[in-house]
Design an enzyme around this catalytic site. Structure first.
Site, PDB file in Angstrom:
ATOM      1  N   CYS A 197      55.702  53.116 -37.795  1.00  0.00           N
ATOM      2  CA  CYS A 197      55.727  52.631 -36.418  1.00  0.00           C
ATOM      3  C   CYS A 197      54.334  52.073 -36.141  1.00  0.00           C
ATOM      4  O   CYS A 197      53.360  52.834 -36.096  1.00  0.00           O
ATOM      5  CB  CYS A 197      56.070  53.775 -35.461  1.00  0.00           C
ATOM      6  SG  CYS A 197      56.002  53.320 -33.720  1.00  0.00           S
TER       7      CYS A 197
ATOM      8  N   CYS B  68      37.993  53.801 -28.201  1.00  0.00           N
ATOM      9  CA  CYS B  68      38.935  52.737 -27.843  1.00  0.00           C
ATOM     10  C   CYS B  68      38.788  52.419 -26.354  1.00  0.00           C
ATOM     11  O   CYS B  68      38.977  53.297 -25.507  1.00  0.00           O
ATOM     12  CB  CYS B  68      40.364  53.173 -28.155  1.00  0.00           C
ATOM     13  SG  CYS B  68      40.593  53.808 -29.842  1.00  0.00           S
TER      14      CYS B  68
ATOM     15  N   CYS C 136      58.666  61.660 -34.983  1.00  0.00           N
ATOM     16  CA  CYS C 136      57.574  60.692 -35.117  1.00  0.00           C
ATOM     17  C   CYS C 136      56.301  61.369 -34.641  1.00  0.00           C
ATOM     18  O   CYS C 136      56.330  62.166 -33.697  1.00  0.00           O
ATOM     19  CB  CYS C 136      57.860  59.442 -34.284  1.00  0.00           C
ATOM     20  SG  CYS C 136      56.545  58.188 -34.351  1.00  0.00           S
TER      21      CYS C 136
ATOM     22  N   CYS D  57      39.019  62.842 -27.215  1.00  0.00           N
ATOM     23  CA  CYS D  57      39.080  62.150 -28.504  1.00  0.00           C
ATOM     24  C   CYS D  57      37.720  61.523 -28.803  1.00  0.00           C
ATOM     25  O   CYS D  57      37.108  60.895 -27.932  1.00  0.00           O
ATOM     26  CB  CYS D  57      40.161  61.077 -28.468  1.00  0.00           C
ATOM     27  SG  CYS D  57      40.323  60.179 -30.028  1.00  0.00           S
TER      28      CYS D  57
ATOM     29  N   CYS E 120      41.499  53.437 -23.671  1.00  0.00           N
ATOM     30  CA  CYS E 120      42.129  54.750 -23.719  1.00  0.00           C
ATOM     31  C   CYS E 120      41.493  55.782 -22.784  1.00  0.00           C
ATOM     32  O   CYS E 120      40.303  56.097 -22.912  1.00  0.00           O
ATOM     33  CB  CYS E 120      42.102  55.291 -25.146  1.00  0.00           C
ATOM     34  SG  CYS E 120      43.025  56.837 -25.332  1.00  0.00           S
TER      35      CYS E 120
ATOM     36  N   CYS F 291      58.753  61.807 -30.287  1.00  0.00           N
ATOM     37  CA  CYS F 291      57.442  61.397 -30.791  1.00  0.00           C
ATOM     38  C   CYS F 291      56.364  62.312 -30.211  1.00  0.00           C
ATOM     39  O   CYS F 291      56.375  62.611 -29.017  1.00  0.00           O
ATOM     40  CB  CYS F 291      57.152  59.956 -30.403  1.00  0.00           C
ATOM     41  SG  CYS F 291      58.442  58.794 -30.918  1.00  0.00           S
TER      42      CYS F 291
ATOM     43  N   ARG G  80      59.675  47.661 -29.859  1.00  0.00           N
ATOM     44  CA  ARG G  80      59.684  48.617 -28.756  1.00  0.00           C
ATOM     45  C   ARG G  80      58.913  48.102 -27.545  1.00  0.00           C
ATOM     46  O   ARG G  80      57.745  47.722 -27.647  1.00  0.00           O
ATOM     47  CB  ARG G  80      59.088  49.956 -29.197  1.00  0.00           C
ATOM     48  CG  ARG G  80      58.994  50.975 -28.057  1.00  0.00           C
ATOM     49  CD  ARG G  80      58.501  52.310 -28.532  1.00  0.00           C
ATOM     50  NE  ARG G  80      59.485  52.927 -29.417  1.00  0.00           N
ATOM     51  CZ  ARG G  80      59.163  53.752 -30.414  1.00  0.00           C
ATOM     52  NH1 ARG G  80      57.906  54.023 -30.659  1.00  0.00           N
ATOM     53  NH2 ARG G  80      60.115  54.286 -31.149  1.00  0.00           N
TER      54      ARG G  80
END
Length: 352
Positions: A193, A62, A133, A58, A65, A102, A265
């Site tokens: 979400c 972040c 999702c 990616c 991550c 998801c 959640r």
């Protein structure tokens, strides 16, 4: 049943939320449980399964991550999964008890060449009778509309942390970018979400400001994942101090109070929670979990262990309600809550 809509607000102030965070623990839990029982069956938990449909490389930075291409975490890079393989995984998830499937892809935004396959995944999972999702990164308005037309129920796009702390965690996407994607999702008629991560070195004020950003949206997210940082070697946050377990439970309780009708959640980090801590989060108002062995690329308690814990706590998975109007949903919910209250009344009478 009293009208409880006065509890659903979009005008929270920082002072109010900080006061919630500083309540004595038992008082905060009691208040959260009161709110929770006015909108939900306290012994039902919504169960989802999360699948990484494209892993690693990616371009975002972040700091938490392991999928970021900026860090060396030893994660294998994988191309987008084939549609049929995704559908096979969805079928297994359904058989294991999940009601929502998801799908997450490690993208800054979905590439044009892969997007048609993403739409086919949504269509196929819907045909299996599961809620759908996806989390694919930043969306254009056109992509958002296409996902809605394919039948996507929820789009996940976390704010991660407060606007003030955000720049310390991510520099490759702005906070306003995230809010714009959420706006596109809502305008397209899909459910949102969106939540965040705690334990990244943020302050209590940062946690309060994150929840304010979510609760003061024009309409609350239907699902609010509260993640506890999973420290991965090779990421910049792999040595950050652990969050105190009671502070994490406080985040769940405050989220429940601020967003009474949302599913809160219990998300990443459950692998590092003992059963007693998980039970406290359910008592604080968490009523949704990810089910299965992995959350994208980090461990998650095994499904069988979840069901064993549910049995010990008297919790059952929430059933999916098909093709119900809002009025029908509210009526069924009130029936469930009334039945719970009747059960408690008869128990109290028997003990008197």
């Amino acid at each position: 049943m009293n009208n409880t809509d006065s509890l659903v607000r979009s005008d929270w102030t920082l002072d109010e939320v900080e006061q919630l965070f500083t309540l004595p623990f038992s008082d905060l839990m009691f208040r959260a449980q009161q709110v929770h029982r006015q909108y939900f069956d306290p012994n039902r938990v919504q169960v989802s399964t999360l699948l990484s449909i494209k892993t690693g490389a990616c371009p975002e930075d972040c700091k938490y991550c392991p999928q970021s291409g900026h860090y060396n975490t030893g994660l294998d890079k994988e191309k987008l999964m084939q549609v049929q393989k995704v559908l096979e995984e969805a079928e297994l998830a359904k058989k294991a008890g999940a009601t929502r499937f998801c799908m997450g892809a490690a993208w800054k935004n979905p590439p044009a060449k892969d997007f048609p396959y993403v739409l086919k995944m949504v269509e196929g999972v819907k045909r299996l009778g599961l809620e759908t999702c996806m989390t694919l990164g930043k969306l254009t308005q056109e992509q958002t509309q296409a996902l809605a037309e394919s039948g996507l129920d929820y789009y996940n796009h976390n704010l991660d942390t407060s606007p003030e702390f955000y720049g310390s965690i991510i520099t490759t996407r702005t906070y306003s970018d995230r809010l714009q994607t959420l706006s596109y999702v809502r305008d397209a008629g899909m459910k949102i979400c969106s939540g965040g991560i705690v334990g990244m070195g943020e302050t209590i004020r940062d946690r309060a400001n994150l929840l304010i950003q979510l609760a003061n949206l024009p309409e609350h997210p239907e699902s609010v994942p509260i993640n506890m940082l999973v420290k991965v070697e090779g990421t910049p946050l792999d040595h950050v101090e652990d969050i105190d377990p009671f502070d994490f439970v406080r985040c769940i309780a405050v989220a429940r109070i601020m967003m009474p009708k949302s599913h809160v959640r219990l998300s990443a980090g459950r692998e590092n929670m003992n059963e007693e801590m998980q039970a406290l989060t359910f008592l604080a108002g968490a009523n949704s979990i990810f089910y299965g062995e992995r959350l994208l690329t980090t461990p998650n308690p095994e499904a069988q262990k979840d069901m064993q814990l549910f049995k010990r706590l008297g919790i059952k998975p929430e059933e999916r309600e098909e093709c119900q109007s809002e009025a029908e949903h509210e009526a069924r919910l009130q029936e469930q809550i009334q039945a719970q209250q009747d059960s408690e009344f008869f128990y109290d009478a028997a003990q008197a």
